[in-house]
Design a protein around this motif. Structure first.
Motif, mmCIF file in Angstrom:
data_model
loop_
_atom_site.group_PDB
_atom_site.id
_atom_site.type_symbol
_atom_site.label_atom_id
_atom_site.label_comp_id
_atom_site.label_asym_id
_atom_site.label_seq_id
_atom_site.Cartn_x
_atom_site.Cartn_y
_atom_site.Cartn_z
ATOM 1 N N ARG A 1 76.075 6.466 29.220
ATOM 2 C CA ARG A 1 77.286 6.095 29.954
ATOM 3 C C ARG A 1 76.876 5.420 31.254
ATOM 4 O O ARG A 1 75.980 5.897 31.950
ATOM 5 C CB ARG A 1 78.140 7.329 30.260
ATOM 6 N N ASN A 2 77.553 4.332 31.557
ATOM 7 C CA ASN A 2 77.278 3.584 32.799
ATOM 8 C C ASN A 2 75.782 3.297 32.955
ATOM 9 O O ASN A 2 75.212 3.443 34.044
ATOM 10 C CB ASN A 2 77.783 4.363 34.023
ATOM 11 N N ASN A 3 75.154 2.898 31.851
ATOM 12 C CA ASN A 3 73.730 2.554 31.817
ATOM 13 C C ASN A 3 72.797 3.737 32.062
ATOM 14 O O ASN A 3 71.596 3.553 32.259
ATOM 15 C CB ASN A 3 73.399 1.432 32.819
ATOM 16 N N VAL A 4 73.338 4.949 32.104
ATOM 17 C CA VAL A 4 72.508 6.156 32.238
ATOM 18 C C VAL A 4 72.337 6.764 30.849
ATOM 19 O O VAL A 4 73.320 7.120 30.193
ATOM 20 C CB VAL A 4 73.142 7.184 33.198
ATOM 21 N N GLN A 5 71.073 6.867 30.397
ATOM 22 C CA GLN A 5 70.781 7.445 29.087
ATOM 23 C C GLN A 5 70.493 8.934 29.250
ATOM 24 O O GLN A 5 69.761 9.329 30.156
ATOM 25 C CB GLN A 5 69.572 6.758 28.455
ATOM 26 N N VAL A 6 71.064 9.739 28.358
ATOM 27 C CA VAL A 6 70.899 11.195 28.438
ATOM 28 C C VAL A 6 70.435 11.720 27.091
ATOM 29 O O VAL A 6 70.978 11.368 26.044
ATOM 30 C CB VAL A 6 72.231 11.889 28.824
ATOM 31 N N GLU A 7 69.404 12.561 27.132
ATOM 32 C CA GLU A 7 68.920 13.274 25.947
ATOM 33 C C GLU A 7 68.771 14.744 26.308
ATOM 34 O O GLU A 7 68.187 15.068 27.346
ATOM 35 C CB GLU A 7 67.539 12.760 25.528
ATOM 36 N N VAL A 8 69.284 15.624 25.450
ATOM 37 C CA VAL A 8 69.162 17.062 25.685
ATOM 38 C C VAL A 8 68.805 17.749 24.371
ATOM 39 O O VAL A 8 69.383 17.425 23.320
ATOM 40 C CB VAL A 8 70.483 17.669 26.237
ATOM 41 N N ALA A 9 67.843 18.669 24.419
ATOM 42 C CA ALA A 9 67.494 19.488 23.254
ATOM 43 C C ALA A 9 67.502 20.949 23.688
ATOM 44 O O ALA A 9 66.930 21.291 24.726
ATOM 45 C CB ALA A 9 66.127 19.091 22.707
ATOM 46 N N LEU A 10 68.159 21.827 22.881
ATOM 47 C CA LEU A 10 68.346 23.224 23.266
ATOM 48 C C LEU A 10 68.064 24.147 22.082
ATOM 49 O O LEU A 10 68.439 23.842 20.941
ATOM 50 C CB LEU A 10 69.790 23.477 23.738
ATOM 51 N N GLN A 11 67.408 25.278 22.364
ATOM 52 C CA GLN A 11 67.235 26.321 21.343
ATOM 53 C C GLN A 11 67.076 27.674 22.034
ATOM 54 O O GLN A 11 66.275 27.814 22.957
ATOM 55 C CB GLN A 11 66.008 26.044 20.465
ATOM 56 N N TRP A 12 67.878 28.659 21.587
ATOM 57 C CA TRP A 12 67.778 30.018 22.123
ATOM 58 C C TRP A 12 66.807 30.823 21.264
ATOM 59 O O TRP A 12 66.690 30.597 20.058
ATOM 60 C CB TRP A 12 69.140 30.703 22.111
ATOM 61 N N CYS A 13 66.105 31.785 21.897
ATOM 62 C CA CYS A 13 65.148 32.631 21.178
ATOM 63 C C CYS A 13 65.496 34.101 21.368
ATOM 64 O O CYS A 13 65.965 34.514 22.439
ATOM 65 C CB CYS A 13 63.722 32.382 21.668
ATOM 66 N N VAL A 14 65.242 34.894 20.314
ATOM 67 C CA VAL A 14 65.560 36.318 20.331
ATOM 68 C C VAL A 14 64.686 37.058 21.331
ATOM 69 O O VAL A 14 65.141 37.917 22.084
ATOM 70 C CB VAL A 14 65.355 36.926 18.923
ATOM 71 N N ASP A 15 63.377 36.727 21.347
ATOM 72 C CA ASP A 15 62.397 37.522 22.087
ATOM 73 C C ASP A 15 62.026 36.923 23.439
ATOM 74 O O ASP A 15 60.898 37.032 23.895
ATOM 75 C CB ASP A 15 61.137 37.705 21.238
ATOM 76 N N ALA A 16 62.980 36.257 24.081
ATOM 77 C CA ALA A 16 62.743 35.718 25.431
ATOM 78 C C ALA A 16 63.864 36.198 26.338
ATOM 79 O O ALA A 16 65.021 36.286 25.911
ATOM 80 C CB ALA A 16 62.703 34.189 25.397
ATOM 81 N N TYR A 17 63.519 36.526 27.578
ATOM 82 C CA TYR A 17 64.498 37.125 28.480
ATOM 83 C C TYR A 17 64.702 36.304 29.757
ATOM 84 O O TYR A 17 65.356 36.743 30.686
ATOM 85 C CB TYR A 17 64.066 38.556 28.833
ATOM 86 N N SER A 18 64.135 35.119 29.773
ATOM 87 C CA SER A 18 64.401 34.203 30.877
ATOM 88 C C SER A 18 64.550 32.816 30.269
ATOM 89 O O SER A 18 64.221 32.601 29.103
ATOM 90 C CB SER A 18 63.250 34.226 31.893
ATOM 91 N N ASP A 19 65.077 31.889 31.030
ATOM 92 C CA ASP A 19 65.245 30.538 30.491
ATOM 93 C C ASP A 19 64.057 29.669 30.887
ATOM 94 O O ASP A 19 63.335 29.960 31.830
ATOM 95 C CB ASP A 19 66.553 29.912 30.980
#
Length: 856
Positions: free
Chosen positions: A249-267
């Motif tokens: 949008r407005n010449n700004v390119q955005v890419e995001v990849a996300l995955q939650w894990c069972v055995d992790a307690y912080s991001d």
């Protein structure tokens, strides 16, 4: 020196001379970070060609002569004549600062580059640079030496129809005076990161300096989706499919990849803007965090996971266990912060919010099972956070956190300026060693009290003075401060003396031997004679002698006087018996000189008192005990009732003005697999949080609350020390990651060896240094002794200061995260709950270990 100031005194630096005069302004440092920065600048030019859609393959080579080559198959740097400079465009790019296709001229829509200084800075800081350009069926070559073109651009016809650019450079040893040796793993981490961020581009990396040569290829069609999969490969994902958002949008390119894990307690959220790692965050990360919280709360309400009366989930709740990468490409990036690693473009926040919000909502609505799994984990995190909040409130009521007093075991510094202050975190009372609590100390009031009794009496406000040997070799009196338990359940040894006394202490506790030097208890031998408090009177000094104790320093002139626990002492003023358990108090400084001295009449009880306290035996005990120590200011040694002098704890090996020390008992919790409630109940972690001024996990890091701008981990050079260091690094990385990212965490580098040859001694900080000293700097027939320091307690305060704590002479490592994904993976593998990845790691790398280096 002339007082005139005219136009003739205004310097104009021609060409790239400014870069050579002040390299730090352009690459940050002339150390390893700045050296590797040169490679990244050249590679970023090739990546820009890939972003523009013209480059698919980049080759990076470490050459045998120490140079580096970067070759791409892009369009090739233009070679036609530049209208303003009159030189070829290639020579203009190579020799003029801020010349290139990235400044609105239409060459590149979006460009990377770490600081935009370009290849001209690489040229300026290199001994030589060779550039080859293939374009329009011609080969163009030009050589530069220290930024200056060696002749005109040479042009030859090319038989092959290829395009691209190759830059080969060798860093200048006049600039990089320490070393121009590149580290393969450091560059490999950055190249792998660039390959993930620019899906489809192949980067081949070859090291020709080794035989056989080593080569890696990085090529990820899945881009940042594969990046997230790489980071999570040792974790248990909550959902197999990685959520992916892409848009513009407005010449700004955005890419995001996300995955939650069972055995992790912080991001673990990594942000990039134009391929630059934004360790300080920015508007793209703010937009992502906002939309994640809003979207998941909306879906939780819609799916009745949250009732109307219940409050919304917090941002840290919905992000628990999340691994994510956001990469934005902005035509005109604005970077903020001291390190220029925080994106400031305000428009990016809204673009990320709207793009991700639309895709994420649609994704979760069509996959209700994924939505439910993520929400259940977030709700569990919310409940755990509530339990942690209650634990914190309990802690606060006990005056441990927030505006509470500092921990009692903290030896703070005088300065209140965090910028100049530093804190050393040590294990137990590291660099001191300690005694069994029942060990007796000889006191100046004639009593012998145990460490436990001294602790109890000082808790009631009483004072104590001990015997000590001053720097001039004379016996004096000194105040005892800070008696305390230093280590719980410590391994101990028993030292037996020829007078029948037995002493139980840690193996590292130093004893003073007859020549005034110190030796750790475990290193004592039956040939060692210890410095004795029961000095035998000479024939000349037999009888009664008077010792004067000066009030200002309690300096005792005792060259002719003996002290013994068998010696009877009486005082003219004041009497020792009158002082009693309160200890010997010096008269007030304002008293007259006649009043300000205390005369002690000392009489020898028996001429046969033993002078030599020889070591008879040393025995390692099976039992473990709590051990104690005291501080003795100024002299750092004191006499035990058994009649020998020993060293006191090492808090004196510091400059009290700006250096604080925090001893931690034992090993702190491994917070990689601990919930927040347990963290705040742990005494050692409470002490750490309070002493540093960290605040609560989950809150935004506020550097203004940090009490010290250098947090130094200082542990022993053994297995336990390495484990404690790892636990502390895990704590900082997971609890307040910004501390690491912003460069506040350091590791002390004490020497491993002390080599004594004659009257000279040398400290060696590595095996390589030791080998070089012994084999190359000493004569072949030299006699010398080598002492291996496994514990800081084997060093005296002055040694600790000279080698490890003095800012003018010490070596200190700053903890930096060059490869955030790899750092996160290693912490998960080594410190996480799952055994299989750890076993695989040990099986893979264990064969590379020299088993003789293991301390077991």
């Amino acid at each position: 020196m002339t007082s005139s100031y005219s136009a003739d005194q205004i310097q104009v630096l021609e060409g790239l001379e400014a870069v050579r005069r002040r390299p730090g302004m352009y690459i940050g440092t002339t150390g390893p970070r700045g050296l590797h920065h040169l490679v990244y600048e050249v590679v970023d030019n090739s990546i820009d060609e890939a972003l523009a859609g013209y480059c698919t393959h980049i080759e990076v080579d470490f050459n045998a002569d120490g140079s580096v080559s970067v070759t791409d198959d892009g369009r090739g740097i233009p070679t036609d004549t530049h209208s303003k400079t009159g030189k070829s465009a290639l020579e203009t790019v190579m020799t003029v600062l801020h010349a290139g296709g990235k400044f609105g001229g239409g060459g590149y829509k979006v460009s990377g580059g770490l600081h935009g200084v370009g290849v001209s800075v690489v040229n300026a800081l290199s001994e030589w640079v060779d550039v080859t350009v293939w374009r329009e069926k011609q080969v163009h070559t030009q050589r530069y030496e220290r930024g200056i073109a060696m002749g005109d651009l040479a042009v030859k016809p090319s038989k092959e129809n290829r395009t691209g650019t190759s830059v080969t450079f060798k860093p200048d040893t006049q600039i990089f005076t320490n070393s121009i040796e590149f580290d393969y793993s450091t560059v490999a981490g950055r190249l792998r990161e660039l390959a993930y961020l620019n899906g489809g581009v192949r980067i081949t990396f070859t090291d020709h300096r080794v035989s056989p040569e080593h080569s890696d290829s990085y090529h990820y069609e899945g881009g940042i989706q594969e990046y997230v999969a790489y980071m999570n490969r040792q974790k248990e994902p909550l959902h197999q499919e990685i959520i992916y958002v892409q848009g513009e949008r407005n010449n700004v390119q955005v890419e995001v990849a996300l995955q939650w894990c069972v055995d992790a307690y912080s991001d673990n959220l990594l942000g990039f803007a134009n391929n630059i790692r934004t360790i300080d965050g920015g508007t793209h990360l703010e937009g992502l965090k906002t939309v994640l919280t809003r979207t998941l709360n909306a879906i939780a309400r819609k799916r009745n996971k949250l009732k109307e009366s219940e409050s919304n989930l917090g941002g840290e709740n919905v992000r628990e266990g999340l691994t994510g990468v956001i990469s934005v490409k902005v035509p005109e990036p604005e970077f903020e912060g001291q390190t220029k690693t925080k994106l400031g473009n305000t428009e990016v926040r809204g673009i990320v919010d709207s793009l991700v919000g639309e895709v994420l909502t649609e994704y979760l609505e069509f996959r209700p099972q994924v939505a439910d799994s993520v929400l259940e984990k977030a709700i569990q995190a919310f409940k755990a956070a509530e339990a942690a909040r209650r634990a914190r409130e309990l802690v606060r009521r006990k005056s441990v956190l927030e505006s509470s007093p500092l921990p009692g075991k903290l030896a703070d510094c005088s300065s209140r300026d965090p910028a100049e202050s530093e804190i050393f975190i040590v294990e137990g009372d590291s660099a001191g060693g300690c005694f069994d609590g029942d060990t007796l100390v000889a006191l100046a009031d004639g009593r012998s009290l145990s460490f436990k009794e001294i602790v109890a009496e000082q808790a009631k406000g009483k004072e104590h003075f001990c015997y000590t040997i001053r720097h001039d070799g004379k016996i004096g009196l000194e105040r005892i401060i800070h008696p305390r338990i230093t280590k719980a359940n410590a391994q101990v040894i028993q030292v037996t003396l020829d007078n029948g006394e037995t002493l139980i202490c840690t193996p590292d506790h130093p004893f003073m031997v007859r020549d005034g030097s110190y030796k750790a208890a475990a290193l004592l031998t039956p040939e060692d004679f210890l410095m004795s408090l029961n000095a035998k009177l000479s024939e000349r000094s037999r009888g009664q002698r008077v010792a004067e104790i000066d009030a200002a320093g309690l300096d005792t002139r005792l060259s002719e006087v003996a002290f013994s626990r068998d010696v009877q002492a009486s005082a003219v003023y004041p009497t020792v018996s009158a002082v009693g358990a309160q200890g010997l108090r010096p008269p007030h400084p304002e008293q007259s000189s006649q009043e300000s001295s205390v005369a002690l009449l000392v009489r020898e009880e028996s001429p046969s008192v033993k002078d030599n306290h020889r070591v008879v035996a040393i025995e390692r005990l099976e039992k473990r005990v709590d051990v104690y120590d005291i501080e003795v200011p100024h002299t750092h040694n004191f006499a035990l009732a058994s009649g020998v002098f020993v060293h006191n704890s090492a808090k004196q090996g510091r400059d009290r003005q700006f250096q604080a020390i925090l001893p931690l008992r034992g090993k702190i919790l491994n917070i990689e697999k601990t919930d927040d409630a347990k963290i705040y109940k742990n005494t050692e972690i409470q002490s750490l949080i309070t002493a540093l001024g960290l605040g609560i996990k989950g809150e935004e890091f506020d550097p203004s609350n940090l009490r010290y701008h250098r947090v130094v981990i200082m542990t022993d050079a053994d297995v336990d020390g390495a484990h404690i260091r790892t636990l502390l690094l895990t704590f900082f990385y997971r609890y307040q990651r910004a501390l690491v990212d912003q460069g506040y965490i350091h590791i002390a580098c004490p020497p491993l060896y002390k080599v004594e040859r004659g009257r000279n001694h040398y400290y060696c900080y590595s095996d390589r240094e030791l080998t070089n000293l012994v084999q190359n700097e000493f004569p072949a027939n030299a006699n010398y002794t080598i002492q291996r320091f496994k514990g800081l307690g084997e060093m005296m305060p002055v040694q600790l200061w000279d080698t490890t704590m003095n800012p003018e002479t010490r070596t200190m490592k700053r903890v930096e995260i060059e490869d955030a994904a790899e750092a996160d993976r290693i912490f998960t593998v080594l410190m996480g709950d799952r055994v299989a990845p750890r076993r695989e790691f040990i099986e893979t790398y264990g064969s590379r270990l020299d088993l003789t280096d293991l301390d077991i």
